[in-house]
Design a protein around this motif. Structure first.
Motif, PDB file in Angstrom:
ATOM      1  N   GLN A   1      -6.590  10.561   2.599  1.00  0.00           N
ATOM      2  CA  GLN A   1      -5.259  10.686   3.171  1.00  0.00           C
ATOM      3  C   GLN A   1      -5.340  11.173   4.663  1.00  0.00           C
ATOM      4  O   GLN A   1      -4.521  10.619   5.566  1.00  0.00           O
TER       5      GLN A   1
ATOM      6  N   GLY B   1      -5.110   3.499  -0.635  1.00  0.00           N
ATOM      7  CA  GLY B   1      -3.820   3.675  -1.039  1.00  0.00           C
ATOM      8  C   GLY B   1      -3.524   5.398  -1.380  1.00  0.00           C
ATOM      9  O   GLY B   1      -2.765   5.870  -2.249  1.00  0.00           O
ATOM     10  N   GLY B   2      -4.281   6.080  -0.649  1.00  0.00           N
ATOM     11  CA  GLY B   2      -4.053   7.578  -0.638  1.00  0.00           C
ATOM     12  C   GLY B   2      -4.510   8.466  -1.857  1.00  0.00           C
ATOM     13  O   GLY B   2      -5.517   8.728  -1.776  1.00  0.00           O
ATOM     14  N   HIS B   3      -3.633   8.051  -2.671  1.00  0.00           N
ATOM     15  CA  HIS B   3      -3.967   9.028  -3.807  1.00  0.00           C
ATOM     16  C   HIS B   3      -4.916   8.303  -4.869  1.00  0.00           C
ATOM     17  O   HIS B   3      -5.153   8.710  -6.061  1.00  0.00           O
TER      18      HIS B   3
ATOM     19  N   GLN C   1       0.835  -1.301  -0.019  1.00  0.00           N
ATOM     20  CA  GLN C   1       0.088  -0.121   0.073  1.00  0.00           C
ATOM     21  C   GLN C   1       0.952   1.401   0.077  1.00  0.00           C
ATOM     22  O   GLN C   1       0.510   2.213  -0.937  1.00  0.00           O
TER      23      GLN C   1
ATOM     24  N   SER D   1      -2.268   4.631  -9.039  1.00  0.00           N
ATOM     25  CA  SER D   1      -3.574   5.388  -9.152  1.00  0.00           C
ATOM     26  C   SER D   1      -4.084   5.492 -10.526  1.00  0.00           C
ATOM     27  O   SER D   1      -3.373   6.124 -11.119  1.00  0.00           O
TER      28      SER D   1
ATOM     29  N   HIS E   1       1.200   3.847  -3.076  1.00  0.00           N
ATOM     30  CA  HIS E   1       0.806   5.329  -2.834  1.00  0.00           C
ATOM     31  C   HIS E   1       2.157   6.299  -3.324  1.00  0.00           C
ATOM     32  O   HIS E   1       1.990   7.133  -3.856  1.00  0.00           O
TER      33      HIS E   1
END
Lengths: 321, 118, 265
Positions: free
Chosen positions: A142, B8-10, A43, A114, A47
């Motif tokens: 976040q 995963g944030g983004h 993860q 992403s 990220h």
């Protein structure tokens, strides 16, 4: 010093889970289940990859920014993304991995980033839309991570969130200038919203019912809210902002539901999400090739720095002798 | 469909079918731990780490990475390999013995009401 | 914008032209440095190069704003802003030195150029800190610390590349050979500089060149690099005669702004 007593794995696991349940923090050298470690590495690495790849779509507009003020803001923002990537790789490395190895996994397409960064930025308004929508969605994701059970990740996210707050704001400001600007600028703004809205909603991932691992991540204190909760929160926050801008959210099914106090929205095209994730989005190949190219082009520089350091260390040793 | 999570944030990334790490030999440039004094009068505090080929570049990278917003007035970098740390396994032996010495803390003692400067 | 009277109000075309030279150098170099975003040799270096870019862009904004005021209002009574000067001037009106507009090339060439520019900007801004023009003195006083850091960065890398591997030595030497002849334009004197020297506004090119030589020679020696031997001295930037590549730089810099006349951003 030898450990005073050896605990069984069951006991260790129980102590670990108790610590997490009590909202305690796990630190790098603490015992942790291997699955927890692997989940975190994956993860945090993905990220970090997202931050690094995320420099490209906006970096693309730095040289063309329409005012010097906007150029400086954009340079600072893209620079922050590099910084955030570095904070995150540094957090991942506390789990015993090497950054170079994680970059390999990115470069060979085995780890992902992403999907949002696989869409092209074809107009200046896309830079504004990314700040407003993509960074807005990222903040939703976040902020809860600042309370993640893994200490180094949580601390990195505190730093990132502090810095990221300006990203969304500058995006909204840039969008609002366009929305109040000339007819061509307004058209640009609406077009960007049309193209970025749905991919932004996809950023939160598939519905909770299709996300079996989420439950485990929640039990481990890595994930605090479900994909759907975060997505709803984003829609509720963003729709009024779009209205304020005088722009139209491209969703005919969007309506405010008095009963729930939330916006109801249309069906997300998960086929598109899967296509982009698989590697067949508009820019997957371009983004990865660019990243790999930069890394390979820079190899001689990194080698030079290592060679110089080795020579210096040798000189130091000779002087000391 | 494989599993994806937004954590995963983004944005959503897959959580299945993706290798976590391979535990190969370390190939990165040396790792350095960074400590920043945020203002005069305070101690240096650990802020994170970074890679650099040598101490000279480590200090400069630290300046660029960790003090972009005037977060510091002084920086230390320490080669991560040179940090000697206590082990979590020894936690009890190291730190518990201090736990039963409440007489080291001022709150252990009774102070008659009304008296000050004590 | 409120029309201003067409005369008076501190119009000073000489100082304006000098501030423009400084501002154009900073803006064009900032643009070149920013091209490294997302493609530098390591992520740490992306952060560093963008810092250098931001420093140059920041100085450029102040200098162009200052120049715009000193130019005085145009025929329509409009005082030119930083953006008017950055986005609406044609190529012959740009007075940056050729050195800063050269393509960055590989990292070796970028760092070689950075060394030559920074070794010039450090003594330049140090001297301009006491310029008789307060606007220029103010910008220089702030920028002198920034360019000192840029010099330190360029020096660190030139030394590492020069004294690194055979390949890095060859590459940075090649880059240095390519940009070297362009450095001397920085120390040219012309009637504008002469007039401003007399007024205590400009920095003395000869004094700066001396310090530049000392710094550069020292760094190149440490880097085991050879000082290029060539008498070729390309010039022309200060009077608007630029290299072919500069037109492309301006096209990229200006196209969006120019595509929407009068728009706010």
């Amino acid at each position: 010093m030898a450990p005073v007593q050896t605990q069984s794995t069951d006991e260790l696991e129980r102590a670990f889970q108790d610590a997490v349940d009590a909202d305690g923090r796990i630190e790098p050298r603490d015992w942790m289940p291997e699955g927890y470690r692997r989940t975190l590495v994956r993860q945090i690495a993905q990220h970090a990859h997202s931050e690094i790849i995320g420099m490209q779509p906006e970096g693309n507009w730095i040289t063309r920014a329409p005012s010097l003020r906007r150029k400086c803001i954009l340079v600072a923002k893209v620079q922050d993304e590099a910084g955030h990537g570095l904070y995150l790789y540094s957090a991942a490395e506390t789990l015993g991995v090497d950054r170079e190895e994680l970059l390999d996994l990115l470069h060979t397409g085995r780890q992902k980033y992403s999907t949002i960064f696989n869409y092209p930025t074809t107009s200046w308004a896309d830079v504004a839309a990314i700040g407003w929508l993509v960074d807005g969605a990222a903040i939703m994701n976040q902020v809860p991570l600042t309370r993640c059970s893994y200490g180094p990740y949580a601390r990195a996210m505190v730093r990132v969130c502090k810095e990221e707050s300006f990203h969304q704001r500058q995006g909204f400001e840039a969008m609002s200038v366009l929305a109040q600007g000339t007819p061509a600028q307004r058209r640009m703004a609406q077009d960007a919203l049309d193209r970025w809205w749905w991919p932004s909603l996809m950023m939160f991932g598939p519905s909770d019912t299709d996300s079996p691992n989420s439950a485990r991540s929640m039990a481990w204190g890595i994930k605090r809210f479900s994909n759907d909760e975060l997505r709803q929160r984003f829609v509720d926050a963003t729709v009024p902002q779009a209205e304020h801008l005088g722009l139209t959210v491209p969703d005919p099914d969007l309506r405010f539901d008095e009963a729930t106090g939330h916006y109801a929205f249309g069906e997300i095209d998960w086929t598109e999400f899967a296509t982009v994730m698989r590697g067949d989005g508009p820019c997957n190949r371009e983004r990865l090739a660019h990243r790999v190219g930069a890394h390979e082009d820079g190899a001689w520089v990194r080698e030079a720095a290592a060679a110089y350091a080795a020579k210096q260390a040798g000189r130091g040793a000779r002087e000391a002798a | 469909m494989s599993d994806y999570t937004a954590a995963g944030g983004h944005g959503a990334v897959p959580t299945t079918g993706v290798p976590s790490d391979e535990r190969g030999a370390r190939r990165s440039q040396p790792l350095w731990e960074v400590f920043v004094r945020s203002r005069r009068g305070l101690s240096h505090t650990h802020v994170g780490s970074l890679h650099a080929p040598d101490a000279h570049m480590a200090l400069r990278n630290a300046r660029d990475l960790y003090t972009r917003r005037q977060e510091g007035v002084s920086i230390w970098v320490v080669a991560a390999a040179d940090v000697v740390a206590s082990s979590p396994d020894e936690k009890d032996a190291f730190f518990d013995p201090a736990g039963d010495k409440p007489y080291r803390h001022p709150t252990f003692y009774d102070v008659p009401e009304g008296l000050t400067h004590l | 914008m409120t029309p201003l009277p067409t005369s008076g109000l501190g119009v000073d075309l000489d100082v304006a032209a000098y501030a423009l030279r400084l501002g154009d150098d900073a803006l064009v170099l900032g643009q070149r440095l920013a091209e490294w975003a997302a493609r530098s040799p390591q992520i740490e270096e992306d952060v560093a190069l963008l810092n250098l870019a931001l420093d140059q862009l920041g100085a450029a904004r102040s200098l162009l704003t200052h120049a715009g005021r000193l130019l005085g209002p145009d025929a329509d009574g409009h005082v030119r802003t930083e953006d008017d000067l950055a986005f609406l001037r044609d190529e012959p009106d740009w007075t940056n030195a050729l050195l800063v507009e050269l393509d960055g090339g590989d990292f070796g060439r970028t760092m070689a150029r950075q060394l030559l520019v920074s070794a010039y900007q450090v003594p330049l801004y140090a001297a301009l800190g006491s310029s008789a023009d307060e606007g220029i003195a103010g910008v220089a006083g702030k920028a002198v610390k920034e360019v000192a850091y840029s010099l330190d960065h360029a020096r660190s890398w030139v030394v590492r590349l020069g004294d690194g591997t055979d390949e890095s030595h060859r590459r940075v030497q090649t880059g240095l050979d390519e940009v070297w002849p362009y450095a001397f334009e920085l120390f040219e004197r012309d009637p504008l500089v002469d007039r401003l020297l007399e007024r205590g506004v400009a920095a003395d090119p000869a004094a700066i060149e001396q310090q530049w030589q000392a710094t550069v020679q020292e760094v190149l020696a440490e880097a085991t690099l050879t000082v290029p031997e060539t008498t070729w001295r390309p010039t022309g930037g200060r009077r608007g005669a630029h290299t072919t590549g500069f037109g492309y730089l301006l096209a990229e810099l200006q196209h969006l702004h120019r595509s929407h006349p009068g728009a706010r951003w």
